[in-house]
Enzyme design. Structure first.
Site, PDB file in Angstrom:
ATOM      1  N   SER A 182     -28.039  23.711  -8.999  1.00 62.20           N
ATOM      2  CA  SER A 182     -28.268  22.772 -10.101  1.00 62.20           C
ATOM      3  C   SER A 182     -28.509  21.352  -9.636  1.00 62.20           C
ATOM      4  O   SER A 182     -29.178  20.587 -10.320  1.00 62.20           O
ATOM      5  CB  SER A 182     -27.089  22.801 -11.068  1.00 62.20           C
ATOM      6  OG  SER A 182     -25.883  22.467 -10.402  1.00 62.20           O
ATOM      7  N   HIS A 210     -30.506  27.734 -14.114  1.00 63.28           N
ATOM      8  CA  HIS A 210     -31.709  26.909 -13.965  1.00 63.28           C
ATOM      9  C   HIS A 210     -32.946  27.718 -13.566  1.00 63.28           C
ATOM     10  O   HIS A 210     -33.967  27.135 -13.223  1.00 63.28           O
ATOM     11  CB  HIS A 210     -31.459  25.804 -12.935  1.00 63.28           C
ATOM     12  CG  HIS A 210     -30.395  24.852 -13.385  1.00 63.28           C
ATOM     13  ND1 HIS A 210     -30.652  23.797 -14.210  1.00 63.28           N
ATOM     14  CD2 HIS A 210     -29.055  24.845 -13.164  1.00 63.28           C
ATOM     15  CE1 HIS A 210     -29.519  23.156 -14.469  1.00 63.28           C
ATOM     16  NE2 HIS A 210     -28.540  23.773 -13.849  1.00 63.28           N
ATOM     17  N   LYS A 239     -30.469  25.703 -21.417  1.00 58.24           N
ATOM     18  CA  LYS A 239     -31.411  24.887 -20.643  1.00 58.24           C
ATOM     19  C   LYS A 239     -32.845  25.273 -21.048  1.00 58.24           C
ATOM     20  O   LYS A 239     -33.300  24.830 -22.080  1.00 58.24           O
ATOM     21  CB  LYS A 239     -31.091  25.026 -19.161  1.00 58.24           C
ATOM     22  CG  LYS A 239     -29.605  24.615 -18.908  1.00 58.24           C
ATOM     23  CD  LYS A 239     -29.230  24.551 -17.475  1.00 58.24           C
ATOM     24  CE  LYS A 239     -27.727  24.463 -17.272  1.00 58.24           C
ATOM     25  NZ  LYS A 239     -27.087  23.242 -17.752  1.00 58.24           N
TER      26      LYS A 239
HETATM   27  C1  LIG Z   1     -25.618  26.371 -12.406  1.00 56.72           C
HETATM   28  C2  LIG Z   1     -24.944  26.192 -13.722  1.00 56.72           C
HETATM   29  N1  LIG Z   1     -24.137  27.157 -14.167  1.00 56.72           N
HETATM   30  C3  LIG Z   1     -23.530  27.057 -15.364  1.00 56.72           C
HETATM   31  C4  LIG Z   1     -23.684  25.961 -16.155  1.00 56.72           C
HETATM   32  C5  LIG Z   1     -22.947  25.890 -17.449  1.00 56.72           C
HETATM   33  O1  LIG Z   1     -23.771  26.298 -18.498  1.00 56.72           O
HETATM   34  P1  LIG Z   1     -23.533  25.711 -19.967  1.00 56.72           P
HETATM   35  O2  LIG Z   1     -24.065  24.329 -19.973  1.00 56.72           O
HETATM   36  O3  LIG Z   1     -24.274  26.651 -20.844  1.00 56.72           O
HETATM   37  O4  LIG Z   1     -22.064  25.747 -20.210  1.00 56.72           O
HETATM   38  C6  LIG Z   1     -24.545  24.937 -15.750  1.00 56.72           C
HETATM   39  C7  LIG Z   1     -24.829  23.775 -16.587  1.00 56.72           C
HETATM   40  O5  LIG Z   1     -24.201  22.881 -16.853  1.00 56.72           O
HETATM   41  C8  LIG Z   1     -25.170  25.043 -14.490  1.00 56.72           C
HETATM   42  O6  LIG Z   1     -25.941  24.053 -14.034  1.00 56.72           O
END
Ligand SMILES: Cc1ncc(COP(=O)(O)O)c(C=O)c1O
Length: 381
Positions: A182, A210, A239
């Site tokens: 991320s 992502h 996203k």
């Molecule tokens: C790699 C990754 N996993 C999980 C999440 C968490 O997802 P969510 O925003 O739907 O809680 C995010 C985002 O914030 C992320 O970047």
């Protein structure tokens, strides 16, 4: 004893001193990657709405219709009365997109990882996590009570060394990684990780928050490695799908176990029907418009090409600045020029690697991508 306010005050002062305090900045997201902040319109390169689907007319209409017809919230855990039929429809579509038998939808991506990991690993088990994996993978590992060890980022040799040293005598071993990282935008070598997992009797979890919607015609990072066995394929609806919520795609039995045991399914309110309806509408668009799904990466590549950086592997491009102060100053300079590129500081990224994290969207005009490249060139010169 120190008062609660004195404790909070001391913590805030210490964060201020290191330029590490974070504050909320009310922002209205408008269409086409434009945001409104402090009365100014800025072009955002910080949103994860890679396909601008959160503003797509069909996605908005689906969410609005579901909210009008079924209410704004789910009212209870899925296991009580919160399992609106739209959630089941969405699970079928996600499983189809990912090529798995089944899927389980969660209230968010964070809730997915913190529910899934403790369902499959517990005290006495071993979890090996890429050192740069997302915070919610680490949170899930911690909640599980399993022994958790970091392996060096994308380093298959280091993972092999750890599996050889630590696997024997342990009941279950789980390897967890982001598919697309991320804060770095690079991609895990999922084929090699899967091979190692097969050799050492470990289960692989890949977090494709992502990747879904933007890689491999929208199917996500796992689809870049056909044949790789990834039994736990997690992702988010929040996203590229432009909605909110999370999911785990896997076998029917894995999903059945999650639905009866994952604490973030059992003890949390179900996803609102409007979020499921929005995600379903987004999947219709993603599955029927492969050219759209390719745009964020193409724009990221145009940016990295313009700057002579290694070619972007995903819509995320990091420009590492170094200190938190310098990253904040770089972000402020871009903001003065009309671009919102939020500085990312420790502990989200390792000490000394504060950065501009640039996220490209199908909605970005090519001219804005090139103008940003010029500004960033000046910043890093
Ligand atoms: C790699 C990754 N996993 C999980 C999440 C968490 O997802 P969510 O925003 O739907 O809680 C995010 C985002 O914030 C992320 O970047």
């Amino acid at each position: 004893m120190q008062s609660l306010d004195a404790f909070a005050g001391d913590k805030l002062t210490a964060l201020d001193a290191k330029s590490l305090r974070r504050t909320l900045k009310p922002t209205r997201r408008l269409e086409g990657a434009v945001v409104e902040r402090d009365g100014r319109r800025l072009i955002s390169f910080s949103c994860n709405d890679y396909l601008d689907l959160s503003h797509h007319p069909a996605v908005r209409a689906a969410a609005a219709e579901a909210a009008l017809n079924y209410g704004a919230g789910a009212a209870a855990s899925r296991l009580v009365t919160g399992d609106h039929p739209l959630l089941g429809d969405l699970e079928k579509r996600l499983a189809r997109l990912k090529g798995t038998q089944a899927a389980c939808v969660f209230g968010s991506g964070y809730l997915a990882n913190t529910g899934v990991i403790p369902t499959f690993a517990g005290p006495g088990d071993l979890i090996l996590v890429d050192e740069l994996a997302h915070a919610c993978i680490w949170a899930g590992a911690k909640l599980s009570g399993a022994r958790t060890i970091a392996f060096k980022h994308n380093d298959v040799g280091d993972l092999e060394r750890l599996l050889k040293a630590e696997r024997s005598g342990v009941r279950h071993a789980l390897v967890a990684t982001d598919g697309v990282f991320s804060m770095d935008g690079d991609i895990a070598p999922l084929d090699q990780l899967a091979k190692l997992c097969a050799e050492h009797d470990a289960w692989l979890l890949s977090d494709d928050a992502h990747g879904v919607g933007v890689l491999a015609e929208g199917r996500g990072s796992a689809a870049l490695f056909p044949g790789a066995d990834i039994p736990l394929q997690m992702g988010t609806l929040s996203k590229a799908l432009g909605s909110y919520g999370g999911y785990l795609c896997g076998s029917q039995k894995v999903v059945d176990l999650l639905k009866t045991r994952a604490r973030t399914v059992v003890y949390a309110t179900g996803l609102p029907p409007a979020s499921a309806a929005a995600a379903l509408a987004s999947l219709d668009i993603i599955e029927s418009q492969p050219a759209l799904t390719a745009l964020p990466l193409a724009k990221a590549r145009a940016f990295t090409d313009a700057l002579g950086l290694p070619p972007a592997q995903s819509p995320i491009v990091p420009v590492v600045i170094g200190s938190a102060e310098a990253a904040l100053a770089a972000s402020a300079r871009l903001e003065a020029e009309g671009f919102l590129v939020v500085a990312i500081r420790p502990p989200t990224v390792p000490e000394g690697t504060a950065r501009l994290r640039i996220a490209f969207s199908a909605a970005h005009a090519d001219a804005d991508v090139m103008r940003l490249a010029e500004l960033v060139r000046d910043l890093i010169a």
